[in-house]
Design a protein around this motif. Structure first.
Motif, PDB file in Angstrom:
ATOM      1  N   GLY A  16     -12.424  -1.667   3.162  1.00 48.29           N
ATOM      2  CA  GLY A  16     -11.377  -1.403   4.151  1.00 48.29           C
ATOM      3  C   GLY A  16     -11.925  -1.466   5.571  1.00 48.29           C
ATOM      4  O   GLY A  16     -11.275  -2.021   6.482  1.00 48.29           O
ATOM      5  N   GLY A  69      -8.367  -0.194  -4.047  1.00 50.45           N
ATOM      6  CA  GLY A  69      -7.246   0.724  -3.820  1.00 50.45           C
ATOM      7  C   GLY A  69      -6.424   0.881  -5.092  1.00 50.45           C
ATOM      8  O   GLY A  69      -6.055   1.996  -5.481  1.00 50.45           O
ATOM      9  N   ALA A  70      -6.159  -0.253  -5.756  1.00 52.58           N
ATOM     10  CA  ALA A  70      -5.405  -0.214  -7.018  1.00 52.58           C
ATOM     11  C   ALA A  70      -6.183   0.559  -8.075  1.00 52.58           C
ATOM     12  O   ALA A  70      -5.600   1.340  -8.843  1.00 52.58           O
ATOM     13  CB  ALA A  70      -5.134  -1.643  -7.485  1.00 52.58           C
ATOM     14  N   GLY A  97      -0.605  -1.979   2.944  1.00 55.01           N
ATOM     15  CA  GLY A  97      -1.801  -2.758   2.652  1.00 55.01           C
ATOM     16  C   GLY A  97      -1.471  -4.035   1.891  1.00 55.01           C
ATOM     17  O   GLY A  97      -2.080  -5.086   2.116  1.00 55.01           O
ATOM     18  N   MET A 151      -3.171   6.397   4.646  1.00 58.49           N
ATOM     19  CA  MET A 151      -4.347   6.469   3.766  1.00 58.49           C
ATOM     20  C   MET A 151      -5.017   7.840   3.907  1.00 58.49           C
ATOM     21  O   MET A 151      -5.373   8.469   2.923  1.00 58.49           O
ATOM     22  CB  MET A 151      -5.349   5.367   4.119  1.00 58.49           C
ATOM     23  CG  MET A 151      -4.940   3.999   3.648  1.00 58.49           C
ATOM     24  SD  MET A 151      -4.893   3.910   1.857  1.00 58.49           S
ATOM     25  CE  MET A 151      -3.415   2.965   1.620  1.00 58.49           C
TER      26      MET A 151
HETATM   27  C1  HEM Z   1      -6.406  -2.261   5.153  1.00 55.97           C
HETATM   28  C2  HEM Z   1      -6.257  -1.732   4.004  1.00 55.97           C
HETATM   29  C3  HEM Z   1      -6.734  -0.337   3.624  1.00 55.97           C
HETATM   30  C4  HEM Z   1      -7.611   0.497   4.247  1.00 55.97           C
HETATM   31  C5  HEM Z   1      -8.382   0.287   5.542  1.00 55.97           C
HETATM   32  C6  HEM Z   1      -7.684   1.696   3.429  1.00 55.97           C
HETATM   33  C7  HEM Z   1      -8.457   2.810   3.751  1.00 55.97           C
HETATM   34  C8  HEM Z   1      -8.453   3.977   3.025  1.00 55.97           C
HETATM   35  C9  HEM Z   1      -9.174   5.184   3.398  1.00 55.97           C
HETATM   36  C10 HEM Z   1     -10.032   5.343   4.653  1.00 55.97           C
HETATM   37  C11 HEM Z   1      -8.933   6.113   2.440  1.00 55.97           C
HETATM   38  C12 HEM Z   1      -9.531   7.515   2.317  1.00 55.97           C
HETATM   39  C13 HEM Z   1      -8.685   8.534   2.847  1.00 55.97           C
HETATM   40  C14 HEM Z   1      -9.388   9.880   2.675  1.00 55.97           C
HETATM   41  O1  HEM Z   1      -9.739  10.263   1.562  1.00 55.97           O
HETATM   42  O2  HEM Z   1      -9.512  10.525   3.675  1.00 55.97           O
HETATM   43  C15 HEM Z   1      -8.074   5.494   1.467  1.00 55.97           C
HETATM   44  C16 HEM Z   1      -7.632   6.142   0.344  1.00 55.97           C
HETATM   45  C17 HEM Z   1      -6.894   5.510  -0.598  1.00 55.97           C
HETATM   46  N1  HEM Z   1      -6.430   4.228  -0.594  1.00 55.97           N
HETATM   47 FE1  HEM Z   1      -6.626   2.895   0.885  1.00 55.97          FE
HETATM   48  N2  HEM Z   1      -6.875   1.561   2.343  1.00 55.97           N
HETATM   49  C18 HEM Z   1      -6.286   0.323   2.417  1.00 55.97           C
HETATM   50  C19 HEM Z   1      -5.412  -0.261   1.524  1.00 55.97           C
HETATM   51  C20 HEM Z   1      -5.073   0.324   0.331  1.00 55.97           C
HETATM   52  C21 HEM Z   1      -4.249  -0.317  -0.673  1.00 55.97           C
HETATM   53  C22 HEM Z   1      -3.629  -1.705  -0.541  1.00 55.97           C
HETATM   54  C23 HEM Z   1      -4.155   0.561  -1.721  1.00 55.97           C
HETATM   55  C24 HEM Z   1      -3.448   0.417  -3.039  1.00 55.97           C
HETATM   56  C25 HEM Z   1      -3.196  -0.714  -3.636  1.00 55.97           C
HETATM   57  C26 HEM Z   1      -4.919   1.752  -1.346  1.00 55.97           C
HETATM   58  C27 HEM Z   1      -5.074   2.867  -2.152  1.00 55.97           C
HETATM   59  C28 HEM Z   1      -5.738   4.008  -1.762  1.00 55.97           C
HETATM   60  C29 HEM Z   1      -5.800   5.229  -2.581  1.00 55.97           C
HETATM   61  C30 HEM Z   1      -5.175   5.438  -3.938  1.00 55.97           C
HETATM   62  C31 HEM Z   1      -6.510   6.174  -1.840  1.00 55.97           C
HETATM   63  C32 HEM Z   1      -6.858   7.628  -2.255  1.00 55.97           C
HETATM   64  C33 HEM Z   1      -5.860   8.557  -1.663  1.00 55.97           C
HETATM   65  C34 HEM Z   1      -6.216   9.991  -2.066  1.00 55.97           C
HETATM   66  O3  HEM Z   1      -7.264  10.459  -1.687  1.00 55.97           O
HETATM   67  O4  HEM Z   1      -5.359  10.598  -2.716  1.00 55.97           O
HETATM   68  N3  HEM Z   1      -5.463   1.571  -0.097  1.00 55.97           N
HETATM   69  N4  HEM Z   1      -7.800   4.198   1.840  1.00 55.97           N
END
Ligand code: HEM
Length: 161
Positions: A16, A69-70, A97, A151
Motif C-alpha cells: 500500500g 487486503g483481500a 481500493g 483503512m
Molecule cells: C491503496 C490501497 C490501500 C492502502 C494504501 C491500504 C492501507 C491499509 C492500511 C495502512 C491498513 C492498516 C490500518 C491499521 O491497522 O491501522 C489497512 C488495513 C486493511 N486493509 Fe487496506 N489498504 C488499501 C486497499 C485495501 C483493499 C483494496 C482492501 C480489500 C480488498 C483492503 C483491506 C484491508 C483490511 C481488511 C485491513 C484490516 C482492517 C482492520 O484492521 O480491521 N485494503 N489497509
C-alpha cells in the motif's frame, strides 16, 4: 501469533505504501517535472529511464495491495463488499481500493502505453491519452484520501468514532 494475518497485514502495508507512494510521486513530482522538462527538451530521458520503471512498480504494487487486503478480509470478504453491519468501514475502504485498482489497469496503463509509445498511436491519440492519464491519476489521488481514512478507521473505529 496468527502468522498469515500478520504477514498479510505487513505485506499490505508495504504494498500500500509503494502504490500510494508512487501515486503521490506521479501527482506531486513527476507531472510538474515532465512539464518543465518538455519545455527545455529534456523529457526524453525521464520518459525512457524513470517513467516505465515507476509505472511497473506502481501497477504491480496495486495488485499486491488488493490481494493482501483481500487476504486480510478472509472470511469477511463478502460481508465487507456487501457493506454489512460491522464491516461498513473496511467495506468502503475496500471498494475505494478496488475502484482505484480498476482505474490503474483499465484506464491509466492503456493510456500510458500510448503516451510512452509502447503501443501504436497517432499524435491525436497520444494527446487524448495523456489527458486521460492525467484525469485518472488525479481521480485516484482524490480517492486515496478517504481510502486511507477508512483503512485506519476500520481497525481503530473506537479511536475514530
Ligand atoms: C491503496 C490501497 C490501500 C492502502 C494504501 C491500504 C492501507 C491499509 C492500511 C495502512 C491498513 C492498516 C490500518 C491499521 O491497522 O491501522 C489497512 C488495513 C486493511 N486493509 Fe487496506 N489498504 C488499501 C486497499 C485495501 C483493499 C483494496 C482492501 C480489500 C480488498 C483492503 C483491506 C484491508 C483490511 C481488511 C485491513 C484490516 C482492517 C482492520 O484492521 O480491521 N485494503 N489497509
Amino acid at each position: 501469533m496468527d502468522v498469515i494475518p500478520s504477514l498479510a497485514r505487513w505485506f499490505h502495508f508495504m504494498a500500500g505504501i509503494m502504490w500510494v507512494g508512487l501515486l503521490y510521486y506521479f501527482n506531486f513530482v513527476q507531472m510538474a517535472a515532465l512539464k518543465s522538462a518538455m519545455a527545455d527538451g529534456s523529457a526524453a530521458a525521464i520518459n525512457r529511464h524513470v517513467v516505465p520503471r515507476a509505472l511497473a512498480w506502481f501497477r504491480w504494487a496495486s495488485v499486491a495491495t488488493w490481494l493482501t487486503g483481500a487476504a486480510l478480509l478472509g472470511a469477511n470478504f463478502t460481508a465487507a463488499f456487501a457493506l454489512r453491519p460491522g464491516h461498513v468501514l473496511i467495506g468502503i475502504g475496500a471498494w475505494l481500493g478496488t475502484i482505484m485498482l480498476v482505474n490503474v489497469w483499465a484506464l491509466l496503463w492503456p493510456a500510458q502505453k500510448m503516451v510512452l509509445g509502447l503501443v501504436e498511436a497517432s499524435e491525436a491519440q497520444k494527446v487524448a491519452a495523456r489527458r486521460r492519464a492525467f484525469i485518472v491519476s488525479r481521480l485516484n489521488l482524490v480517492l486515496s484520501f478517504p481510502l486511507l481514512f477508512f483503512m485506519g478507521a476500520a481497525g481503530h473505529s473506537a479511536t475514530y468514532f
